[in-house]
Design an enzyme around this catalytic site. Sequence first.
Site, mmCIF file in Angstrom:
data_model
loop_
_atom_site.group_PDB
_atom_site.id
_atom_site.type_symbol
_atom_site.label_atom_id
_atom_site.label_comp_id
_atom_site.label_asym_id
_atom_site.label_seq_id
_atom_site.Cartn_x
_atom_site.Cartn_y
_atom_site.Cartn_z
ATOM 1 N N ASP A 1 -17.358 36.672 129.286
ATOM 2 C CA ASP A 1 -16.107 36.913 130.023
ATOM 3 C C ASP A 1 -16.307 38.088 130.988
ATOM 4 O OD1 ASP A 1 -13.469 37.063 130.856
ATOM 5 O OD2 ASP A 1 -12.819 38.174 129.082
ATOM 6 N N ASP B 1 -25.203 46.292 128.356
ATOM 7 C CA ASP B 1 -24.944 45.171 129.255
ATOM 8 C C ASP B 1 -24.900 43.864 128.465
ATOM 9 O OD1 ASP B 1 -24.964 43.693 131.865
ATOM 10 O OD2 ASP B 1 -26.902 43.041 131.096
#
Length: 282
Positions: free
Chosen positions: A164, A143
Amino acid sequence: MNYDHAFHAGNHADVLKHLVLLALLDALARKPTPYFVLDTHAGQGEYALQSRQATVTGEAADGALRLAAWSKGRTALSPALTRYLDAVAPFLAAGRYPGSPRLSAARLRPEDRMACCELNPEPARQLKALFARDPRVGVHQRDGYGALKALLPPREKRGLVLVDPPYEAQLAEFDQVIGALRDGLARWPQGIFALWYPIKLRRALAPFFRRAAALPARSVLLAELMRHADDSPLRLNGSGMLLLNPPWKLDQALRQALPELAQAIGDSARGWHLEWLRQESG
């Protein structure tokens, strides 16, 4: 997570994001000391524009491909736009489009370093294969928000974090984004942080902008490119880059390049926007 960037590679949002990314990397490379790049949502690194996904949407035709065609024969383009076009030209000629890890890696010097995070297994596998022989680049299947805690601060004193996310949770993603940026700045207050964000219905972004302006950064800059009028929540009308601690004179470089992007691929009515949410004095 169901998001697949292959459907959107080379679109108008990629053009803005990657033009700004390259301008940031160029600013970092002006000093001889090493720098570090963290790409929190890296994707697979490179995309085929003739893939099934890309041909379904055809978004590159109104983004990078349209810009490249518009630029032909023009000799007075801004340095930032010229840098972007030079970087993507070999990929476009091969029917491909480079993701942010590919563009960043091409700018790294031998002493610089990059960490790329991608949670989805298949893009992470492709990214690892792409950089298997590049000791400067580490690929982590994890993550990206968690990486802001785990990988910052880096041993290098300078550098950039590119965030992003796919915004699958729509506006709810902004809560996680603001928290992640606050955590990142607490660990690395001198770092440059660049966040890409989508623009659909502009008035829905007002709370995000207020919270972004209150982040503990020296300065906060917005750079936006609009493809359509920002009055419909049903489509991606444009996008922006939120820049925390942007390097000196970056706003001047973007002020030259954004009107060119707007002329080539933007909304003719209000194609670009550059605004300081907070500017460092002196």
